[in-house]
Design an enzyme around this catalytic site. Structure first.
Site, PDB file in Angstrom:
ATOM      1  N   HIS A 272      -2.556   5.488  -7.378  1.00 21.15           N
ATOM      2  CA  HIS A 272      -3.731   6.063  -8.032  1.00 21.15           C
ATOM      3  C   HIS A 272      -3.864   7.553  -7.725  1.00 21.15           C
ATOM      4  O   HIS A 272      -4.442   8.297  -8.519  1.00 21.15           O
ATOM      5  CB  HIS A 272      -4.989   5.307  -7.605  1.00 21.15           C
ATOM      6  CG  HIS A 272      -5.119   3.957  -8.232  1.00 21.15           C
ATOM      7  ND1 HIS A 272      -6.278   3.514  -8.838  1.00 21.15           N
ATOM      8  CD2 HIS A 272      -4.235   2.945  -8.369  1.00 21.15           C
ATOM      9  CE1 HIS A 272      -6.094   2.292  -9.310  1.00 21.15           C
ATOM     10  NE2 HIS A 272      -4.858   1.919  -9.027  1.00 21.15           N
TER      11      HIS A 272
ATOM     12  N   VAL B  11      -2.343  10.912 -10.972  1.00 21.97           N
ATOM     13  CA  VAL B  11      -3.389  11.759 -11.546  1.00 21.97           C
ATOM     14  C   VAL B  11      -3.278  13.158 -10.926  1.00 21.97           C
ATOM     15  O   VAL B  11      -3.594  13.351  -9.749  1.00 21.97           O
ATOM     16  CB  VAL B  11      -4.794  11.179 -11.280  1.00 21.97           C
ATOM     17  CG1 VAL B  11      -5.861  12.099 -11.860  1.00 21.97           C
ATOM     18  CG2 VAL B  11      -4.913   9.772 -11.868  1.00 21.97           C
TER      19      VAL B  11
ATOM     20  N   ASP C 282      -1.993  15.260  -4.536  1.00 17.34           N
ATOM     21  CA  ASP C 282      -2.700  16.432  -4.008  1.00 17.34           C
ATOM     22  C   ASP C 282      -3.979  16.087  -3.256  1.00 17.34           C
ATOM     23  O   ASP C 282      -4.779  16.971  -2.940  1.00 17.34           O
ATOM     24  CB  ASP C 282      -3.036  17.405  -5.147  1.00 17.34           C
ATOM     25  CG  ASP C 282      -4.021  16.804  -6.155  1.00 17.34           C
ATOM     26  OD1 ASP C 282      -4.317  15.589  -6.074  1.00 17.34           O
ATOM     27  OD2 ASP C 282      -4.502  17.551  -7.034  1.00 17.34           O
TER      28      ASP C 282
ATOM     29  N   HIS D  99       3.477  -4.930  -6.275  1.00 11.75           N
ATOM     30  CA  HIS D  99       2.597  -6.093  -6.401  1.00 11.75           C
ATOM     31  C   HIS D  99       3.069  -7.264  -5.549  1.00 11.75           C
ATOM     32  O   HIS D  99       2.382  -8.273  -5.467  1.00 11.75           O
ATOM     33  CB  HIS D  99       2.496  -6.508  -7.873  1.00 11.75           C
ATOM     34  CG  HIS D  99       1.692  -5.547  -8.698  1.00 11.75           C
ATOM     35  ND1 HIS D  99       1.610  -5.610 -10.073  1.00 11.75           N
ATOM     36  CD2 HIS D  99       0.923  -4.474  -8.332  1.00 11.75           C
ATOM     37  CE1 HIS D  99       0.841  -4.635 -10.520  1.00 11.75           C
ATOM     38  NE2 HIS D  99       0.421  -3.927  -9.486  1.00 11.75           N
ATOM     39  N   THR D 100       4.204  -7.123  -4.899  1.00  4.73           N
ATOM     40  CA  THR D 100       4.635  -8.145  -3.945  1.00  4.73           C
ATOM     41  C   THR D 100       3.625  -8.304  -2.813  1.00  4.73           C
ATOM     42  O   THR D 100       3.575  -9.345  -2.165  1.00  4.73           O
ATOM     43  CB  THR D 100       6.030  -7.798  -3.364  1.00  4.73           C
ATOM     44  OG1 THR D 100       6.415  -8.817  -2.440  1.00  4.73           O
ATOM     45  CG2 THR D 100       6.011  -6.482  -2.596  1.00  4.73           C
TER      46      THR D 100
ATOM     47  N   ASP E 241       9.073  -8.162  -0.302  1.00  7.23           N
ATOM     48  CA  ASP E 241      10.315  -8.835  -0.675  1.00  7.23           C
ATOM     49  C   ASP E 241      10.412  -8.905  -2.195  1.00  7.23           C
ATOM     50  O   ASP E 241       9.551  -8.385  -2.901  1.00  7.23           O
ATOM     51  CB  ASP E 241      10.403 -10.242  -0.047  1.00  7.23           C
ATOM     52  CG  ASP E 241       9.238 -11.151  -0.451  1.00  7.23           C
ATOM     53  OD1 ASP E 241       8.634 -10.913  -1.522  1.00  7.23           O
ATOM     54  OD2 ASP E 241       8.934 -12.095   0.295  1.00  7.23           O
TER      55      ASP E 241
END
Length: 327
Positions: free
Chosen positions: A69, A73, A77, A190-191, A255
């Site tokens: 996130h 964008v 920074d 997403h693991t 994994d």
């Protein structure tokens, strides 16, 4: 070597070359060596992260999400860290981002040792790297020397939707200079992730294709049954219920099980399952599902590429004294 094996080796070699390419010339390994009054900056970060991980291991998922996130964008920074009305932090996709307190704790410790030296944006990248290793991922080097930006606007936040097609996801990451292979690797974060029922009820369980009551036919029927009857029943009270993006036994371990679940039609978010539904990315899923070592070796390279998107260096930006506000 068989022709199919040769093709696989060639594809992997090309992917590695692409992942290793690019980067920002002014970032460097060991940037803070000798700059913190005798303290090892990366060791300090590692120590704070390890202490937090010991009592709250989901911090790895929080930090990975924060990095996505953040860097997607306006680059990496530190804009996401700024408090106040109308900042990136207040944009709807960022309201559930967690881990800010850890970044603040690391910053406070480093400010105590060497004020005005280490940027908040570097702390984000280092902390994510260290948490990933603690969750069973590989150790890897990152280049530092980022500086903190002076802009944070909620209106700048434009992140991938959970219903994105594979083509939309690939196009989004292409704007950041990342390849389709990078895209599939990065969604592999997403693991260790979770979502909430509110993000899948209308799109996959009870309103697929805009049809009331329709369930996504691309979802494994047994998993759809479990979600609808036990995890995400069609009532408003279930909206906040947690759904693991990987099998629960694997949800806190880095994994390749996430990719195996896509092969079984058990991806939770539509954007995840769409990687396997689309032939242009399915082969990458198959490749990573087949070889955990390959995923573990390439995933950090994709994270490094993401961490070097549109960074500020040299005299650009600032080194914040407190990560949640501009100097």
């Amino acid at each position: 070597m068989a022709p199919a094996a040769c093709t696989t080796v060639l594809v992997v070699a090309l992917a590695v070359l692409a992942l290793a390419g690019g980067g920002h010339a002014q970032l460097q390994y060991g940037f803070y060596t000798g700059k913190c009054n005798g303290s090892d900056v990366e060791a300090v970060v590692r120590g704070v992260v390890a202490a937090r991980f010991a009592r709250e291991n989901p911090i790895v998922a929080h930090l990975l999400r924060m990095q996505f996130h953040e860097c997607a964008v306006n680059g990496c920074d530190g804009g996401l860290l700024i408090d106040g009305p109308g900042t990136e932090k207040t944009a709807p996709p960022n309201l559930s981002v967690k881990g800010y307190d850890l970044i603040a704790a690391v910053k406070a410790e480093l400010e105590r040792r060497c004020p005005g030296v280490v940027s908040c944006s570097d702390i984000q990248i280092l902390a994510t790297r260290d948490a990933l290793a603690l969750a069973g991922g590989p150790a890897y080097a990152v280049r530092t020397g980022r500086r903190d930006g002076r802009r944070s606007q909620a209106s700048d936040v434009d992140l991938p939707a959970p219903e994105f097609t594979a083509a939309q996801a690939v196009a989004f990451y292409a704007r950041l200079g990342l390849s389709p292979f990078d895209t599939v690797l990065l969604l592999g974060a997403h693991t260790v992730g979770v979502t909430h029922c509110s993000l899948i009820k209308s799109s996959r369980l009870y309103g697929y294709g805009g049809r009331p009551g329709a369930t996504d036919p691309g979802m494994d029927p047994y998993y759809a049954f479990v979600y609808k009857n036990y995890v995400c029943p069609n009532t408003p009270s279930s909206d906040g219920n947690i759904v693991f993006l990987d099998d629960q036994w694997s949800a806190l371990r880095v994994d390749n099980n996430y990719y195996k679940n896509l092969q079984r039609r058990r991806g939770v978010l539509a954007v995840d399952q769409n990687l396997y539904s689309d032939g242009s990315t399915r082969w990458i899923v198959d490749l990573l599902a087949k070889d955990d070592g390959l995923f573990r070796s390439l995933f950090p390279l994709a994270l490094v590429k993401l961490s070097e998107v549109n960074v500020l260096t040299g005299t650009q930006g600032e080194i914040r004294k407190v990560c949640s506000r501009f100097n």
